[in-house]
Every structure is written in C-alpha cells, then in structure tokens.
Scaffold this motif. Sequence first.
Motif, PDB file in Angstrom:
ATOM      1  N   ALA A  79       0.834  -1.204   0.000  1.00 29.92           N
ATOM      2  CA  ALA A  79       0.000   0.000   0.000  1.00 29.92           C
ATOM      3  C   ALA A  79       0.868   1.254   0.000  1.00 29.92           C
ATOM      4  N   LEU A  83       0.974   4.289  -2.946  1.00 29.90           N
ATOM      5  CA  LEU A  83       0.914   5.738  -2.751  1.00 29.90           C
ATOM      6  C   LEU A  83       2.188   6.408  -3.262  1.00 29.90           C
ATOM      7  N   ILE A 140       1.638   3.187   7.590  1.00 28.14           N
ATOM      8  CA  ILE A 140       0.438   2.423   7.239  1.00 28.14           C
ATOM      9  C   ILE A 140       0.449   1.106   8.002  1.00 28.14           C
ATOM     10  N   GLN A 199      -8.440   1.125   3.366  1.00 28.95           N
ATOM     11  CA  GLN A 199      -7.206   1.916   3.340  1.00 28.95           C
ATOM     12  C   GLN A 199      -6.837   2.295   1.912  1.00 28.95           C
ATOM     13  N   ILE A 203      -6.312   5.987   0.424  1.00 27.40           N
ATOM     14  CA  ILE A 203      -5.130   6.397  -0.326  1.00 27.40           C
ATOM     15  C   ILE A 203      -5.531   7.088  -1.630  1.00 27.40           C
ATOM     16  N   HIS A 204      -6.539   6.556  -2.305  1.00 21.83           N
ATOM     17  CA  HIS A 204      -7.016   7.189  -3.538  1.00 21.83           C
ATOM     18  C   HIS A 204      -7.555   8.591  -3.276  1.00 21.83           C
TER      19      HIS A 204
END
Length: 223
Positions: A79, A83, A140, A199, A203-204
């Motif tokens: 993740a 990002l 994260i 999550q 992030i988007h």
Amino acid sequence: MRLTSLDKKRLYRRIKASDNRGMTEYDLIANHFANTLQSVAEQVDSLAPAIEATGSLMADTLLRDGKLILCGLGPDAAAAQLLTTYLISRFELERPALPAINLAQGSSTTTGVIGASGANDLFSRQIKALGRPEDTLVCIASQQSHTALLRAIQTAHEIDMAVVLLCNHELGDLSSLMSGNDASITIQGDRASTVFELQIMCIHRLIELIEHTLFFNNMDGNL
C-alpha cells in the motif's frame, strides 16, 4: 474440559464453515462486497474529515519542499508503494512528480538494515539517514503493530517530522504516539481484508486531494 486458545480458533472456524455451507461462490463474493460497502457507508462521516485533514498535512509538506517518507509491513508495504507510485508518477492528473520514498521497497537496503541492526530498526535507521524536519512520515498499519513501526514514529518525532498514521482501530499503541502536529485516519473493520480495502480507498482520496490542492486553485466537480 477447558478449551485452549487453539481449540477455540478451530471451533470458530468450524462454526464459520457451517454458516457458509450451501453458499455458492457468487454468494461469498457478493457478501464480501456488501460487507465492504456497508463498512464504507457506516464510516464515511468519520473518515471524510480525517482524510481532509491528512491530505492537507501531506500537501503542506510538499508545498514547503518537504518529502513524504512511507513505511508499512507486509501488505501495508505494498500500500505504501502504491501511494509512492502515485506521488512520483500520477493519479488522474498530468502534473510534475512529487517527492516520496517507500522505506520497504528496496530488498538490499531492508535486508542490510535487518542484518546489521535487527528488524525493530528497519525504518528508524533509514529515517535518521533520510528524514528532515520539513518531511512527513506516512505510517500504514492495517493488521498489527510492530516495534519497527513504533520506533519509526518515535524517530520521526525526534527529528521534528510530522507523522501521518493510516491504521486499524485496534492499534492503540500507534495512535497514542500521535502529537498535535500529526494527522491520523482510523478504520474500523472486523476483517483485515476489509480494513485493507478501505485503506486503499483512503489512499485514492488522499492523492486526489493532494493533486487538486497543489495544482488547482479550487476544487472542481470531479473530486
């Protein structure tokens, strides 16, 4: 007879398996989608302000020529890499690259640090080398806490870096380290997979806010 923790886990799995008997693959898939959508609907009112505040902190970091330093373990490392990729490449807008580093992306560096200092210093040692007061640490954690994450946050604070925490609601030891200059997004979820899915949605939204804050004077109707 007293059940051990392992016996309880096995019993729970048998009960869950019996609950799913007769369900088709479609039912299993549809139920999971429905549960995730329900989690989103139930948390949107609490998540939206947290995402807004977190996106603002990250955008301010970039505006003052700081960089975002990301860390996470296991799936959370992926993740963090997602990002990082969005920041350096792009999300939905054509725009300049933004400075970001994922501390878990280089196998030679991570294994070297673990070999020399141990897994607990995996991120803190890199933060000491790369971090500056104008930077922000993005931590994260969707599944469980780890000393490496705790030390990462503590080290960032020692350097006077701000910290962003995107975590599971059960990780109170990480949340307790947040200070007044930090921002956090806490996600509720009974399943680790659901927390992780939410999550990714966060992030988007974060990268979307960052792009619009840095490259547009005001929001447009596509946000």
